[in-house]
Design an enzyme around this catalytic site. Structure first.
Site, PDB file in Angstrom:
ATOM      1  N   SER A 141      -3.523   0.430  14.560  1.00  0.00           N
ATOM      2  CA  SER A 141      -4.202   1.718  14.746  1.00  0.00           C
ATOM      3  C   SER A 141      -4.528   1.880  16.216  1.00  0.00           C
ATOM      4  O   SER A 141      -4.733   0.886  16.930  1.00  0.00           O
ATOM      5  CB  SER A 141      -5.496   1.752  13.922  1.00  0.00           C
ATOM      6  N   VAL A 176      -3.444  -7.408  -1.737  1.00  0.00           N
ATOM      7  CA  VAL A 176      -3.048  -8.248  -0.603  1.00  0.00           C
ATOM      8  C   VAL A 176      -4.191  -9.092  -0.069  1.00  0.00           C
ATOM      9  O   VAL A 176      -3.966 -10.012   0.732  1.00  0.00           O
ATOM     10  CB  VAL A 176      -2.428  -7.409   0.543  1.00  0.00           C
ATOM     11  N   LYS A 230      -7.696  -4.239  13.123  1.00  0.00           N
ATOM     12  CA  LYS A 230      -6.485  -3.657  13.697  1.00  0.00           C
ATOM     13  C   LYS A 230      -6.141  -4.278  15.048  1.00  0.00           C
ATOM     14  O   LYS A 230      -4.957  -4.427  15.386  1.00  0.00           O
ATOM     15  CB  LYS A 230      -6.632  -2.144  13.811  1.00  0.00           C
ATOM     16  N   ILE A 282      -4.210  10.457  11.279  1.00  0.00           N
ATOM     17  CA  ILE A 282      -3.120  11.012  10.477  1.00  0.00           C
ATOM     18  C   ILE A 282      -3.729  11.754   9.290  1.00  0.00           C
ATOM     19  O   ILE A 282      -4.742  11.328   8.720  1.00  0.00           O
ATOM     20  CB  ILE A 282      -2.181   9.895   9.977  1.00  0.00           C
ATOM     21  N   GLY A 323       0.816  -1.212   0.000  1.00  0.00           N
ATOM     22  CA  GLY A 323       0.000   0.000   0.000  1.00  0.00           C
ATOM     23  C   GLY A 323       0.843   1.252   0.000  1.00  0.00           C
ATOM     24  O   GLY A 323       0.593   2.192   0.755  1.00  0.00           O
ATOM     25  N   ALA A 324       1.857   1.284  -0.904  1.00  0.00           N
ATOM     26  CA  ALA A 324       2.923   2.275  -0.771  1.00  0.00           C
ATOM     27  C   ALA A 324       2.818   3.470  -1.701  1.00  0.00           C
ATOM     28  O   ALA A 324       3.685   4.335  -1.667  1.00  0.00           O
ATOM     29  CB  ALA A 324       4.277   1.596  -0.981  1.00  0.00           C
ATOM     30  N   ASN A 351       1.509  -2.181   5.270  1.00  0.00           N
ATOM     31  CA  ASN A 351       0.806  -0.911   5.390  1.00  0.00           C
ATOM     32  C   ASN A 351      -0.543  -0.882   4.680  1.00  0.00           C
ATOM     33  O   ASN A 351      -1.420  -0.089   5.036  1.00  0.00           O
ATOM     34  CB  ASN A 351       1.692   0.206   4.831  1.00  0.00           C
ATOM     35  N   TYR A 404     -13.136  -2.342  10.980  1.00  0.00           N
ATOM     36  CA  TYR A 404     -11.782  -1.789  10.984  1.00  0.00           C
ATOM     37  C   TYR A 404     -11.112  -2.006  12.335  1.00  0.00           C
ATOM     38  O   TYR A 404      -9.950  -2.439  12.402  1.00  0.00           O
ATOM     39  CB  TYR A 404     -11.845  -0.305  10.648  1.00  0.00           C
TER      40      TYR A 404
END
Length: 252
Positions: free
Chosen positions: A144, A67, A161, A190, A15-16, A92, A157
């Site tokens: 997270s 992924v 995590k 973020i 996920g870059a 990521n 989610y």
């Protein structure tokens, strides 16, 4: 010239193409690593990132894979390992879903966990099969603060995590004797496209999300924690969850 901390190391970041992943690629390259830039359907962004690394004297290569697909992950690792050893892995890639739990469908649940948790499992398994015989390597998984806190309307989610945190600690215990370190970074909110709608200011978001430092974090601040955990400076860190979160979560 002084040797950089990650000179000679090869890293894969999933996920870059954007956000935290992109900042991590740049941080790893600056520390001397060669980096594989995983993306899904963002070839132009990934290629521009690789070119940016090259402009600063580094080496980065693109590899596309979903992924959540076992076959795609296997193909990605086949391509990466065909070019030489893999020393570092950053899991990521992730998606987020805001939806009341009672409205969350089986498809919703499967999709979020398929990327955010099962994708981490798949990439870790492929990487560890390669790292274990070599008795070296380091992995950082992206968790997270919501994996600790929970949040209304984010059950899938948060569950994923929290699972990443448990997986990280389990792998850290299992592979420490093989010379492999496994840690996680659990960011707070973020300033990325995933968290920051354009019509909401960072200041409003920080107040709404109860962040004592009264601002959102930056991808670069998270990347710094990731690069640290992959570096020799973190040689006694394994099974740890670092939290660049502005104080949103202060638990043990």
């Amino acid at each position: 010239m002084d040797r950089l901390p990650l000179d000679g190391k090869v890293a894969l970041v999933t996920g870059a193409a954007t956000g935290i992943g992109r900042a991590t690629v740049l941080g790893l390259a600056q520390a001397g690593a060669q980096v594989w830039v995983n993306h899904l359907g963002q070839p132009d962004l990934a290629q521009r990132l690789c070119e940016s690394v090259a402009e600063h004297g580094g080496l980065a290569r693109c590899v596309e894979a979903d992924v959540s697909s076992p076959a795609a992950v296997a193909s990605m690792f086949e391509q990466v390992l065909a070019n030489g050893p893999l020393d570092l892995l950053v899991n990521n890639a992730g998606i987020i879903l805001e939806k009341p739990f009672l409205d969350t469908t089986e498809q919703d649940w499967t999709q979020v966990l398929g990327v955010d948790l099962h994708g981490v499992y798949r990439c870790c398994q492929h990487a560890l099969r390669h790292m274990q015989p070599r008795r070296c390597g380091a992995i950082v998984n992206l968790a997270s603060d919501l994996g600790f806190l929970g949040r209304s309307d984010y059950a899938a989610y948060c569950t994923a995590k929290a699972g990443v945190i448990g997986l990280t600690r389990s792998l850290a215990r299992e592979f420490a004797s093989h010379g492999i370190r496994v840690n996680a970074v659990a960011p707070g909110p973020i300033a990325t496209a995933m968290v920051s709608p354009q019509h909401m200011s960072d200041e409003w978001m920080a107040k709404e999300l109860d962040i004592p430092m009264a601002r959102l974090g930056t991808p670069e601040e998270v990347a710094a924690a990731i690069v640290f955990l992959l570096s020799p400076s973190a040689s006694y860190f394994t099974g740890q969850i670092l939290g660049p979160n502005g104080g949103s979560w202060m638990g043990a």
